[in-house]
Design a protein around this motif. Structure first.
Motif, PDB file in Angstrom:
ATOM      1  N   VAL D  55       0.874  -1.177   0.000  1.00 35.57           N
ATOM      2  CA  VAL D  55       0.000   0.000   0.000  1.00 35.57           C
ATOM      3  C   VAL D  55       0.909   1.225   0.000  1.00 35.57           C
ATOM      4  O   VAL D  55       1.728   1.391   0.918  1.00 35.57           O
ATOM      5  N   ASN D  56       0.790   2.042  -1.033  1.00 30.50           N
ATOM      6  CA  ASN D  56       1.628   3.236  -1.157  1.00 30.50           C
ATOM      7  C   ASN D  56       3.096   2.898  -0.916  1.00 30.50           C
ATOM      8  O   ASN D  56       3.799   3.556  -0.140  1.00 30.50           O
ATOM      9  N   TYR D  57       3.561   1.838  -1.568  1.00 27.47           N
ATOM     10  CA  TYR D  57       4.971   1.407  -1.594  1.00 27.47           C
ATOM     11  C   TYR D  57       5.466   0.729  -0.315  1.00 27.47           C
ATOM     12  O   TYR D  57       6.674   0.513  -0.160  1.00 27.47           O
ATOM     13  N   GLU D  58       4.556   0.409   0.609  1.00 24.65           N
ATOM     14  CA  GLU D  58       4.982  -0.328   1.812  1.00 24.65           C
ATOM     15  C   GLU D  58       4.196  -1.631   1.895  1.00 24.65           C
ATOM     16  O   GLU D  58       2.997  -1.657   1.649  1.00 24.65           O
ATOM     17  N   TYR D  59       4.907  -2.705   2.271  1.00 23.01           N
ATOM     18  CA  TYR D  59       4.210  -3.980   2.471  1.00 23.01           C
ATOM     19  C   TYR D  59       3.241  -3.854   3.645  1.00 23.01           C
ATOM     20  O   TYR D  59       3.559  -3.252   4.673  1.00 23.01           O
ATOM     21  N   GLN D  60       2.055  -4.439   3.494  1.00 22.63           N
ATOM     22  CA  GLN D  60       1.064  -4.413   4.574  1.00 22.63           C
ATOM     23  C   GLN D  60       0.414  -5.784   4.667  1.00 22.63           C
ATOM     24  O   GLN D  60       0.291  -6.482   3.651  1.00 22.63           O
ATOM     25  N   ASP D  61      -0.023  -6.141   5.863  1.00 25.85           N
ATOM     26  CA  ASP D  61      -0.686  -7.444   5.964  1.00 25.85           C
ATOM     27  C   ASP D  61      -2.185  -7.312   5.677  1.00 25.85           C
ATOM     28  O   ASP D  61      -2.707  -6.207   5.488  1.00 25.85           O
ATOM     29  N   ASN D  62      -2.884  -8.446   5.656  1.00 25.51           N
ATOM     30  CA  ASN D  62      -4.242  -8.464   5.114  1.00 25.51           C
ATOM     31  C   ASN D  62      -5.283  -7.806   6.014  1.00 25.51           C
ATOM     32  O   ASN D  62      -6.420  -7.590   5.601  1.00 25.51           O
ATOM     33  N   THR D  63      -4.882  -7.449   7.244  1.00 25.21           N
ATOM     34  CA  THR D  63      -5.819  -6.762   8.137  1.00 25.21           C
ATOM     35  C   THR D  63      -5.782  -5.238   7.946  1.00 25.21           C
ATOM     36  O   THR D  63      -6.585  -4.516   8.540  1.00 25.21           O
ATOM     37  N   TYR D  64      -4.857  -4.771   7.138  1.00 22.08           N
ATOM     38  CA  TYR D  64      -4.689  -3.325   6.904  1.00 22.08           C
ATOM     39  C   TYR D  64      -5.979  -2.724   6.336  1.00 22.08           C
ATOM     40  O   TYR D  64      -6.555  -3.261   5.394  1.00 22.08           O
ATOM     41  N   ILE D  65      -6.401  -1.593   6.909  1.00 22.82           N
ATOM     42  CA  ILE D  65      -7.634  -0.937   6.455  1.00 22.82           C
ATOM     43  C   ILE D  65      -7.317   0.113   5.397  1.00 22.82           C
ATOM     44  O   ILE D  65      -6.485   1.009   5.628  1.00 22.82           O
ATOM     45  N   LEU D  66      -7.958  -0.005   4.257  1.00 21.06           N
ATOM     46  CA  LEU D  66      -7.633   0.830   3.100  1.00 21.06           C
ATOM     47  C   LEU D  66      -8.272   2.213   3.201  1.00 21.06           C
ATOM     48  O   LEU D  66      -9.308   2.386   3.847  1.00 21.06           O
ATOM     49  N   SER D  67      -7.621   3.176   2.557  1.00 25.10           N
ATOM     50  CA  SER D  67      -8.171   4.538   2.485  1.00 25.10           C
ATOM     51  C   SER D  67      -8.384   4.914   1.022  1.00 25.10           C
ATOM     52  O   SER D  67      -7.754   4.348   0.123  1.00 25.10           O
ATOM     53  N   ASP D  68      -9.248   5.905   0.844  1.00 23.14           N
ATOM     54  CA  ASP D  68      -9.537   6.410  -0.495  1.00 23.14           C
ATOM     55  C   ASP D  68      -8.225   6.807  -1.180  1.00 23.14           C
ATOM     56  O   ASP D  68      -7.335   7.398  -0.559  1.00 23.14           O
ATOM     57  N   ASN D  69      -8.102   6.447  -2.460  1.00 25.74           N
ATOM     58  CA  ASN D  69      -6.942   6.823  -3.266  1.00 25.74           C
ATOM     59  C   ASN D  69      -5.643   6.101  -2.932  1.00 25.74           C
ATOM     60  O   ASN D  69      -4.590   6.446  -3.469  1.00 25.74           O
ATOM     61  N   ASP D  70      -5.694   5.119  -2.036  1.00 28.10           N
ATOM     62  CA  ASP D  70      -4.506   4.286  -1.824  1.00 28.10           C
ATOM     63  C   ASP D  70      -4.084   3.656  -3.141  1.00 28.10           C
ATOM     64  O   ASP D  70      -4.926   3.312  -3.975  1.00 28.10           O
ATOM     65  N   GLU D  71      -2.761   3.517  -3.322  1.00 24.80           N
ATOM     66  CA  GLU D  71      -2.248   2.757  -4.471  1.00 24.80           C
ATOM     67  C   GLU D  71      -1.813   1.383  -3.975  1.00 24.80           C
ATOM     68  O   GLU D  71      -0.902   1.261  -3.155  1.00 24.80           O
ATOM     69  N   ILE D  72      -2.505   0.380  -4.460  1.00 25.88           N
ATOM     70  CA  ILE D  72      -2.250  -0.994  -4.021  1.00 25.88           C
ATOM     71  C   ILE D  72      -1.502  -1.727  -5.120  1.00 25.88           C
ATOM     72  O   ILE D  72      -1.846  -1.596  -6.296  1.00 25.88           O
ATOM     73  N   ALA D  73      -0.501  -2.507  -4.730  1.00 25.17           N
ATOM     74  CA  ALA D  73       0.181  -3.359  -5.709  1.00 25.17           C
ATOM     75  C   ALA D  73       0.125  -4.799  -5.246  1.00 25.17           C
ATOM     76  O   ALA D  73       0.292  -5.083  -4.049  1.00 25.17           O
ATOM     77  N   LEU D  74      -0.127  -5.697  -6.175  1.00 22.43           N
ATOM     78  CA  LEU D  74      -0.049  -7.132  -5.897  1.00 22.43           C
ATOM     79  C   LEU D  74       1.370  -7.574  -6.233  1.00 22.43           C
ATOM     80  O   LEU D  74       1.804  -7.461  -7.385  1.00 22.43           O
ATOM     81  N   ILE D  75       2.083  -8.050  -5.229  1.00 17.43           N
ATOM     82  CA  ILE D  75       3.513  -8.315  -5.365  1.00 17.43           C
ATOM     83  C   ILE D  75       3.749  -9.821  -5.434  1.00 17.43           C
ATOM     84  O   ILE D  75       3.649 -10.514  -4.418  1.00 17.43           O
ATOM     85  N   PRO D  76       4.103 -10.344  -6.601  1.00 18.77           N
ATOM     86  CA  PRO D  76       4.500 -11.754  -6.669  1.00 18.77           C
ATOM     87  C   PRO D  76       5.831 -11.952  -5.922  1.00 18.77           C
ATOM     88  O   PRO D  76       6.514 -10.968  -5.612  1.00 18.77           O
ATOM     89  N   PRO D  77       6.195 -13.211  -5.646  1.00 16.94           N
ATOM     90  CA  PRO D  77       7.493 -13.449  -5.001  1.00 16.94           C
ATOM     91  C   PRO D  77       8.596 -12.749  -5.793  1.00 16.94           C
ATOM     92  O   PRO D  77       8.689 -12.940  -7.010  1.00 16.94           O
ATOM     93  N   VAL D  78       9.403 -11.932  -5.098  1.00 16.25           N
ATOM     94  CA  VAL D  78      10.391 -11.125  -5.818  1.00 16.25           C
ATOM     95  C   VAL D  78      11.564 -12.004  -6.241  1.00 16.25           C
ATOM     96  O   VAL D  78      11.832 -13.050  -5.644  1.00 16.25           O
ATOM     97  N   SER D  79      12.268 -11.587  -7.281  1.00 21.51           N
ATOM     98  CA  SER D  79      13.407 -12.366  -7.772  1.00 21.51           C
ATOM     99  C   SER D  79      14.436 -11.465  -8.444  1.00 21.51           C
ATOM    100  O   SER D  79      15.009 -11.806  -9.470  1.00 21.51           O
TER     101      SER D  79
END
Lengths: 81, 135, 135, 81
Positions: D55-79
């Motif tokens: 969320v906005n360039y920081e890893y967050q766990d699944n309980t994180y509560i989203l805000s309007d206009n957040d930028e979310i990225a789905l991150i596959p295992p990095v390599s």
């Protein structure tokens, strides 16, 4: 027998020579040679417990028995890198 | 490969010699002459070696790395003579399939060199000159 | 410093940026693309990144090294896009007063990058293509 | 509220898009968003327990509560590297 001696770095400066040849009885040890060198180069006497010897490019301890034509080097503490 | 030379060391040339398309990791270590030793300004450094024995001891380091880590792309080069501040006195370049062994081997090479290879460094300060590790 | 770019990386240029006459050790790590993965011949690699987040995460690595080891001469560069076999995908260059901290910091940078920085590598083999670490 | 979504690498190929915007109720969590995305992109369902979110360039766990206009990225295992 005849033994070639090489001095390096600090010991070269103290002995004021980079090499020499000494005559020493057959079956002498490095310790015998060390005693002889300290006698010949009194400037080295303060290092007598620090000097490491190499015989034909390998480190040897002071009980090592020398052979005719061995090349001995007096190795000050190394500081490469 | 090993090299002991009075000429300036070229780390890029040395690194290129160990590159190998089957390897994924290349490490180049440069030992450079520092401007200060114990807060004293160094003017110049000078290296001397017992060359044939130093070459033999460097070859032993290379052989030990080959045996211990199965790494065969190794280059150790040491400069002799006058070396100005900031110039390179030592290059160790290693490449291997994986990085962990390359790091271990590179550190082993430098640590062992500093203990066993008959090379000596003299530091020239403003008022005196001193062999490093003088007893 | 950090850099994420589609251009070829120049390790000499990057290494020169971290050199510093007060330092005695310079380490340059190159990650290069390997010809084989698990004995399968790789034809090409392609890297993709979530660029703004990857830049942020690389900056965090640099800051952590500054705090943890007091090392301030750090350059991490990662290439994106198509990378041929033998070409460089990653350069980590670090210089510091003494070598032990430089080695520790360099390994920390690579290990952390491989865990946290959103960059992905796709390997193209003869018959298939696969994202590395695909779940 | 509106949430910007970015897909990368494997997930981009599976979702067949690199980004989208979804509408989701206020105070939704990342888990709620994940469930919605799996519904919209069934190709992602096999990864539903692997997807890491930023969320906005920081890893967050699944309980994180989203805000309007957040930028979310789905991150596959990095390599990277």
């Amino acid at each position: 027998m005849l033994i070639k001696i090489k001095f390096f770095a600090l010991y070269k400066e103290k002995a004021k020579t980079k090499d020499t040849v000494v005559e020493i009885p057959n079956n002498s040890t490095i310790q015998d040679l060390c005693d002889l060198l300290i006698e010949n180069y009194p400037n080295l006497s303060k290092f007598k417990n620090n000097i490491i010897f190499a015989v034909n490019y390998e480190y040897q301890d002071n009980t090592y028995i020398l052979s005719d034509n061995d090349e001995i080097a007096l190795i000050p503490p190394v500081s490469g890198g | 490969m090993i090299k002991i030379t009075e000429k300036k060391l070229d780390p890029e040339l040395i690194t290129n010699k160990v590159k190998n398309p089957e390897n994924g990791a290349v490490i180049t270590f440069l030992g450079t002459t520092r401007k200060y030793t114990d807060n004293k300004k160094v003017i110049l450094l000078e290296y001397e070696a017992y060359i044939p024995m130093a070459e033999l001891k460097l070859k032993e380091i290379v052989q030990n790395i080959e045996k211990k880590w199965n790494i065969y792309d190794i280059y150790i080069a040491h400069r002799l003579g006058k070396v100005e501040i900031g110039e390179i006195s030592l290059v160790v370049a290693i490449s291997s399939q994986h990085r962990k062994s390359a790091f271990a081997a590179c550190q082993y090479a430098i640590d062992t060199l500093k203990l066993t290879v008959p090379i000596w460094k003299k530091e020239f300060f403003q008022e005196e000159a001193k062999w490093v590790n003088e007893p």
